[in-house]
Design a protein around this motif. Sequence first.
Motif, short mmCIF file in Angstrom:
data_model
loop_
_atom_site.label_atom_id
_atom_site.label_comp_id
_atom_site.label_asym_id
_atom_site.label_seq_id
_atom_site.Cartn_x
_atom_site.Cartn_y
_atom_site.Cartn_z
N PRO A 1 0.80 -1.23 0.00
CA PRO A 1 0.00 0.00 0.00
C PRO A 1 0.83 1.28 0.00
O PRO A 1 0.34 2.32 -0.42
CB PRO A 1 -0.83 -0.10 1.28
N HIS A 2 2.08 1.19 0.46
CA HIS A 2 2.88 2.42 0.56
C HIS A 2 3.71 2.67 -0.69
O HIS A 2 4.49 3.60 -0.73
CB HIS A 2 3.78 2.34 1.79
N LYS B 1 -0.94 5.41 -6.05
CA LYS B 1 -0.85 4.42 -4.98
C LYS B 1 -2.08 3.49 -5.08
O LYS B 1 -3.12 3.90 -5.57
CB LYS B 1 -0.87 5.12 -3.61
N LYS C 1 -4.39 2.68 -3.14
CA LYS C 1 -5.69 3.11 -2.59
C LYS C 1 -6.44 4.01 -3.57
O LYS C 1 -7.64 4.20 -3.43
CB LYS C 1 -5.50 3.82 -1.25
N LEU D 1 0.94 -9.72 2.20
CA LEU D 1 2.03 -8.84 1.77
C LEU D 1 3.38 -9.54 1.93
O LEU D 1 4.26 -9.42 1.08
CB LEU D 1 2.02 -7.54 2.58
N PRO E 1 7.56 0.51 6.72
CA PRO E 1 6.63 1.49 6.12
C PRO E 1 5.19 1.31 6.59
O PRO E 1 4.47 2.28 6.78
CB PRO E 1 6.74 1.22 4.62
N MET E 2 4.76 0.05 6.79
CA MET E 2 3.39 -0.18 7.22
C MET E 2 3.19 0.29 8.66
O MET E 2 2.09 0.63 9.06
CB MET E 2 3.03 -1.67 7.13
N ARG F 1 0.45 10.73 5.08
CA ARG F 1 0.64 9.30 4.87
C ARG F 1 -0.43 8.48 5.56
O ARG F 1 -0.27 7.29 5.70
CB ARG F 1 2.01 8.87 5.38
N GLU G 1 -3.13 4.24 4.22
CA GLU G 1 -2.86 3.99 2.80
C GLU G 1 -3.45 2.68 2.31
O GLU G 1 -3.49 2.41 1.13
CB GLU G 1 -1.34 3.98 2.56
N ALA G 2 -3.89 1.87 3.23
CA ALA G 2 -4.34 0.54 2.81
C ALA G 2 -5.66 0.60 2.06
O ALA G 2 -6.37 1.56 2.12
CB ALA G 2 -4.49 -0.34 4.04
#
Lengths: 366, 313
Positions: free
Chosen positions: A88-89, A130, A132, B207, B228-229, B309, B312-313
């Motif tokens: 996701p990032h 991205k 999303k 992931l 990052p997550m 940020r 983001e998911a």
Amino acid sequence: MADVTLRKLVKMYDQVQAVKGIDLEIKDKEFVVLVGPSGCGKSTTLRMIAGLEEISGGQILIDDDVVNDVPPKDRDIAMVFQNYALYPHMTVHENMSFGLRLKKFPKAEIAKRVGEAARILDITELLERKPKALSGGQRQRVAMGRAIVRNPKVFLFDEPLSNLDAKLRVQMRIEIKKVHQTVRTTTVYVTHDQIEAMTLADRVVVMNGGVIEQVGTPQELYHNPRTRFVAAFIGSPSMNFVPCRLESHADQLAVRISNEIAFFMPEQKAARYKKLSGDGQLLLGLRPEHLTDMRQHMEPGCVPFDAQLEVTEPMGMETFVYFKMNGADMCGRVNPNAGALDGGPLKMAADLNNMHLIDAKTGLVL
Amino acid sequence: MVDMTAGQSAAVPRQIRKPKSPIARFFGRRSTIAFLMALPLILLIGVLVIYPAFYSLHLATLNKRMTEFRGFDNFSFLLFKKDAFWTVVYSSCLFAVSAVIFKAFIGFVVAHFVHNIPAKGQRKWRGMLLIPWVIPPAMSTLAWLWLFDSSYGALNWTLAKIGIGPIPWIGEPGWARFSVILVNVWFGAPFFMIMYLASLKSVPDALYEAADIDGATWWQKIRYITLPMMRNIIAITTLFSLIVTFANFDIVRVLTQGGPLDQTHLFATWAFEIGIRSGDIPLGASVSLFMVPILAIAAVFILRDINKRGNEA
């Protein structure tokens, strides 16, 4: 480009055997679909091929090399997950190039491969977004792009379309088929949807309860199912089954369903079934399209009967009719102009040229 | 059918609304109701936070006997004339930064271990690892004080068995700083562990599987996926802990009382020392107010791009 071979593959979870010693040979460039109900072991099998699941017994070979103990990254495979599993990032570009960057490919090569895959999948404008900011269908394409750029020996798809809505699913199905025609890579595809299996596969593997029921081309499975499970699983609406027994009348053979209903078989079927003894428990299997409305000129082998309809489902180009035959629920497919009405009577015909007889005990098609 | 519906609706008399008075309308608004419901908390914060904050601002501008207004005299005295102030700034920063780094690192590592324990035994371990955090710090620090005792402490006794020591745990400035940080890390690491564990559990397994297939090593998975997550949780936890650690009082108070030679004083303990023990309340208030700009800078720095940020998911 690679063959994939499964030999006596077993997966145990504690004491439960999820995959019970299956054998399968997947040829180079072939598109094979593993299909079956939930819990039949199809996803587990795929995950074992990917190396995400340990193998409890048997062997997996990719290009004649046993890969049982090879970690996923060294198997040269790419996988598309049900929930896409995009990072996701990262942007779409970063998602697609992640594997190549880890393998330290030169930048120019990465750009070339990502550009090419994006072109095939028509996602060039999305590369800087991205995940999303993408729709379900777009995410699915990116997930496929991530697999394509790796240029792997084998593609693995784990129910990739089940998170999409019905319309998009049909569209993506066609996309996947197109991609396979462009990038001819050996593909193993898992789904519970028999329509996906039929439309995509070179060969379909029907699994049930951890074993393979039958392997064949979609047409073979549809017309010559080997077991009752396959006969019922493939085709929609599924095949009708009604208990019956065989009767000989002079040199003719009939299936008797009840005291009132008996159908005489056409010759080639009679020849096939005449060796069967009359007292075994049998099921007559007929697909809906072989239970039609009675027409003026019926083919030989089509026998008329009267049905008392319960429900009708007009689909436009055809109408499905539901009725009971000796207590068993039946579905027929009739002409929309045949005058089928909810609760009304209808003169129908059974096409016995396409009948199947199934041993009720063993579930084998005879 | 249509006629009937029309007839029915015509039969129902229209509801006639009386015009409301402006006050009734004001109290009827959703925003007013929301404000009224939040009012008790706002009052509580006002009494316990805002009033003391302004009161200490006021105090800081007075002379020692609290009889005259002196403006910024107390602040300039601290900045330019009191050497001990800069020692406190240095040791507070050293204490907060190093303690938070170690807490975050240990919390991260332990969270990974706990995350990999099969679900059955995990509760037990989580509970045990949280114990340091749930014991009141003044009490657990007392236990550490005994452990650190140079003549009778368990630490020196154990070290003597293997021929090391004795170590002046709280008797020598360098070691005293180390001991204070050690106790704070012991106390605070479980908080990081539990926050990171929750965050780790929210990273989808798929992931990692995708990364496995992409060819990532364990370190690359941490570097490119886990960190990052967890970025937001790490930022928020670090900020929160930095503030709490910077403002720490009880550990230093119990363990070293700021000594030896004022080398382990933090802002809070030094403000207490000057304001309460030495009786110069305005100067003590000024010391504590110096924490505000330092912490505000840290807050801005860390929270800078959390919103950007966001999820983001």
